[in-house]
Scaffold this motif. Structure first.
Motif, PDB file in Angstrom:
ATOM      1  N   SER A  74       1.847   6.578  -6.873  1.00  0.00           N
ATOM      2  CA  SER A  74       0.538   7.255  -7.617  1.00  0.00           C
ATOM      3  C   SER A  74       0.842   8.803  -7.879  1.00  0.00           C
ATOM      4  O   SER A  74       0.487   9.581  -8.831  1.00  0.00           O
ATOM      5  CB  SER A  74      -0.561   7.317  -6.613  1.00  0.00           C
ATOM      6  OG  SER A  74      -0.392   8.122  -5.465  1.00  0.00           O
ATOM      7  N   LEU A 132       4.846   8.223   4.192  1.00  0.00           N
ATOM      8  CA  LEU A 132       3.795   7.325   4.172  1.00  0.00           C
ATOM      9  C   LEU A 132       4.141   6.197   5.370  1.00  0.00           C
ATOM     10  O   LEU A 132       3.163   5.513   5.576  1.00  0.00           O
ATOM     11  CB  LEU A 132       3.594   6.607   2.728  1.00  0.00           C
ATOM     12  CG  LEU A 132       3.080   7.733   1.869  1.00  0.00           C
ATOM     13  CD1 LEU A 132       3.273   6.936   0.414  1.00  0.00           C
ATOM     14  CD2 LEU A 132       1.534   8.092   2.138  1.00  0.00           C
ATOM     15  N   HIS A 143       8.477  10.172  -0.313  1.00  0.00           N
ATOM     16  CA  HIS A 143       7.444  10.162   0.456  1.00  0.00           C
ATOM     17  C   HIS A 143       7.184   9.158   1.891  1.00  0.00           C
ATOM     18  O   HIS A 143       6.677   8.228   1.955  1.00  0.00           O
ATOM     19  CB  HIS A 143       6.149   9.567  -0.494  1.00  0.00           C
ATOM     20  CG  HIS A 143       5.921  10.702  -1.643  1.00  0.00           C
ATOM     21  ND1 HIS A 143       4.928  11.775  -1.611  1.00  0.00           N
ATOM     22  CD2 HIS A 143       6.305  10.795  -2.856  1.00  0.00           C
ATOM     23  CE1 HIS A 143       5.003  12.387  -2.533  1.00  0.00           C
ATOM     24  NE2 HIS A 143       5.748  11.820  -3.321  1.00  0.00           N
ATOM     25  N   GLN A 174       1.389   3.916   9.698  1.00  0.00           N
ATOM     26  CA  GLN A 174       0.906   2.532   9.294  1.00  0.00           C
ATOM     27  C   GLN A 174       0.745   2.025  10.603  1.00  0.00           C
ATOM     28  O   GLN A 174       1.050   2.378  11.745  1.00  0.00           O
ATOM     29  CB  GLN A 174       1.840   1.786   8.594  1.00  0.00           C
ATOM     30  CG  GLN A 174       2.346   2.632   7.119  1.00  0.00           C
ATOM     31  CD  GLN A 174       1.150   2.885   6.509  1.00  0.00           C
ATOM     32  OE1 GLN A 174       0.065   1.881   6.243  1.00  0.00           O
ATOM     33  NE2 GLN A 174       0.983   3.872   5.385  1.00  0.00           N
ATOM     34  N   LYS A 199       0.637  -1.161   0.063  1.00  0.00           N
ATOM     35  CA  LYS A 199       0.072  -0.099  -0.028  1.00  0.00           C
ATOM     36  C   LYS A 199       0.913   1.265  -0.317  1.00  0.00           C
ATOM     37  O   LYS A 199       0.475   2.230  -0.663  1.00  0.00           O
ATOM     38  CB  LYS A 199      -0.891   0.040   1.289  1.00  0.00           C
ATOM     39  CG  LYS A 199      -2.059   1.101   1.332  1.00  0.00           C
ATOM     40  CD  LYS A 199      -2.935   1.284   0.001  1.00  0.00           C
ATOM     41  CE  LYS A 199      -3.958   2.064   0.440  1.00  0.00           C
ATOM     42  NZ  LYS A 199      -3.684   3.399   0.367  1.00  0.00           N
ATOM     43  N   VAL A 200       2.094   1.261   0.789  1.00  0.00           N
ATOM     44  CA  VAL A 200       2.871   2.444   0.840  1.00  0.00           C
ATOM     45  C   VAL A 200       3.322   2.854  -0.654  1.00  0.00           C
ATOM     46  O   VAL A 200       3.503   3.590  -1.095  1.00  0.00           O
ATOM     47  CB  VAL A 200       3.848   2.304   1.925  1.00  0.00           C
ATOM     48  CG1 VAL A 200       5.174   3.311   1.837  1.00  0.00           C
ATOM     49  CG2 VAL A 200       3.440   2.325   3.388  1.00  0.00           C
ATOM     50  N   GLN A 247      -0.562   3.461 -11.609  1.00  0.00           N
ATOM     51  CA  GLN A 247      -1.773   2.764 -10.976  1.00  0.00           C
ATOM     52  C   GLN A 247      -1.538   1.630 -10.800  1.00  0.00           C
ATOM     53  O   GLN A 247      -1.657   0.697 -11.295  1.00  0.00           O
ATOM     54  CB  GLN A 247      -2.985   3.064 -11.837  1.00  0.00           C
ATOM     55  CG  GLN A 247      -3.271   4.439 -12.152  1.00  0.00           C
ATOM     56  CD  GLN A 247      -4.545   4.541 -13.339  1.00  0.00           C
ATOM     57  OE1 GLN A 247      -4.777   3.576 -14.000  1.00  0.00           O
ATOM     58  NE2 GLN A 247      -5.358   5.616 -13.115  1.00  0.00           N
ATOM     59  N   SER A 282       2.287   1.644  -3.614  1.00  0.00           N
ATOM     60  CA  SER A 282       1.201   2.046  -4.459  1.00  0.00           C
ATOM     61  C   SER A 282       0.708   3.537  -4.279  1.00  0.00           C
ATOM     62  O   SER A 282       0.804   4.306  -5.181  1.00  0.00           O
ATOM     63  CB  SER A 282      -0.098   1.178  -4.114  1.00  0.00           C
ATOM     64  OG  SER A 282      -1.168   1.682  -4.977  1.00  0.00           O
ATOM     65  N   ASP A 283       0.829   3.887  -2.962  1.00  0.00           N
ATOM     66  CA  ASP A 283       0.478   5.361  -2.791  1.00  0.00           C
ATOM     67  C   ASP A 283       1.603   6.302  -3.252  1.00  0.00           C
ATOM     68  O   ASP A 283       1.508   7.358  -3.700  1.00  0.00           O
ATOM     69  CB  ASP A 283       0.149   5.687  -1.221  1.00  0.00           C
ATOM     70  CG  ASP A 283      -1.148   4.836  -0.993  1.00  0.00           C
ATOM     71  OD1 ASP A 283      -1.916   4.526  -1.514  1.00  0.00           O
ATOM     72  OD2 ASP A 283      -1.300   4.757   0.527  1.00  0.00           O
TER      73      ASP A 283
END
Length: 352
Positions: free
Chosen positions: A64, A314, A311, A318, A57-58, A69, A60-61
């Motif tokens: 982005s 991020l 980033h 969590q 998830k980290v 995607q 992927s974010d």
């Protein structure tokens, strides 16, 4: 004049041979993923609250922000992800995955391009050892993009009512002994054999046991942190529902565990769990890899490395604590780093 013509001819032959060799290398190099080319990579993660699912998830974010995607496989955990990555196979639903529907989704119908797992797990897949021994092969097409760290301690505890104060007592104990978790090195060190446990009416607690049944175990062994995830919840539950006495490992065992790739010496901090009433020497499994296959384009590996670095915030929000450390993000002692990621780290001055 003849000498000059001969030199020109030799140079021409060398040039043609180099061009031919380069062409052969290009033909032999695996084709890059169409999903990466479309900026829609598939990430082989784990459940939505599991460590490698969180790293999915980290990532992927973070990607982005750069026009990617990412599709996440929420069931590519344990040894499934490294196998699917190394063998380029589509994800399957592991047994029992649907028992926790809030944590998973059906896997994507596509071969994963990128994944996350622990250093020790990926080294086992790389060498064909541990859970991958029966596969009968090594998988040497992994390349690491980033080394991310967390605090996962090796722990041992016993219920107070069991009367166990040292793991050596288990071997000669006549009462049924139920053990939650497993670690073969620890079992071997203390002479614990599953067959002997079963012969006395105990054994290894089944993974599908109820919460109350798991928490009622006599002995708890394995890595843990304070999280209510499917793979870590036994410590969370048992420390609350049972009265645990946390045990110390013998020094020769700690030295042996610290030699296992992916582990290093550490100390369990006071009050990590209910029942941890003192600092306890042990080992920790700190390193987790975000990795791709060797065919991944340098540009993609560069983008992932850059996205994670820019980033880092991020990681800080969590379920469990994750640490992005510029001093260790490119430190993989066994599995090679991806050259595209190394290009970014050199530009940033993280490696020389």
């Amino acid at each position: 004049m003849r000498i000059r013509r001969s030199i020109h001819f030799i140079v021409l032959l060398l040039a043609l041979s180099l061009i031919s060799a380069y062409g052969q290398r290009e033909e032999s190099k695996p084709a890059a993923s169409a999903m990466i080319a479309a900026r829609k990579p598939v990430f082989a993660g784990a459940c939505k609250a599991c460590p490698w699912g969180i790293l999915a998830k980290v990532t992927s974010d973070a990607l982005s922000f750069y026009g990617y995607q990412t599709t996440i496989c929420w069931v590519c955990w344990s040894s499934f992800g490294p196998r699917e990555m190394g063998d380029k196979t589509k994800p399957v639903i592991p047994p029992g995955a649907l028992d926790n529907p809030e944590y998973v989704e059906p896997p994507p119908d596509a071969v994963p391009d990128i994944s996350a797992t622990s250093e020790s797990n990926l080294i086992d897949a790389w060498n064909g050892t541990g859970p991958y021994l029966t596969d009968g092969k090594q998988r040497r097409n992994y390349r690491v993009i980033a080394v991310i760290r967390t605090s996962t301690y090796m722990l041992a505890a016993a219920s107070r009512k069991s009367g166990i104060t040292n793991l050596r007592q288990i071997k000669d104990r006549q009462e049924p002994t139920w053990v939650v978790g497993n670690n073969q090195i620890i079992f071997d060190h203390y002479g614990i054999k599953v067959e002997d446990l079963k012969a006395k009416g105990g054994g290894i607690m089944p993974a599908n046991a109820t919460r109350e049944k798991r928490a009622s175990g006599d002995v708890f062994i394995g890595t843990g942190l304070l999280a209510n995830t499917p793979e870590q919840r036994s410590w969370y539950e048992a420390s609350q529902l049972n009265d645990l006495v946390f045990l110390e490992f013998e020094e020769p065992l700690i030295a042996r565990l610290a030699q296992v790739p992916g582990y290093q010496r550490a100390t369990v901090p006071l009050a990590l769990f209910r029942g941890v009433t003192r600092p306890i020497p042990t080992v920790i499994r700190p390193n987790h890899f975000i990795y791709v296959r060797d065919e991944a384009p340098d540009s993609f590996a560069y983008d992932v490395a850059k996205a994670l670095d820019e980033h880092r915030d991020l990681f800080q929000v969590q379920l469990e604590p994750w640490y992005y450390d510029p001093q260790t993000v490119a430190l993989s002692r066994v599995i090679p780093m991806h050259p595209g990621a190394m290009k970014y780290y050199r530009e940033r001055g993280y490696v020389k």
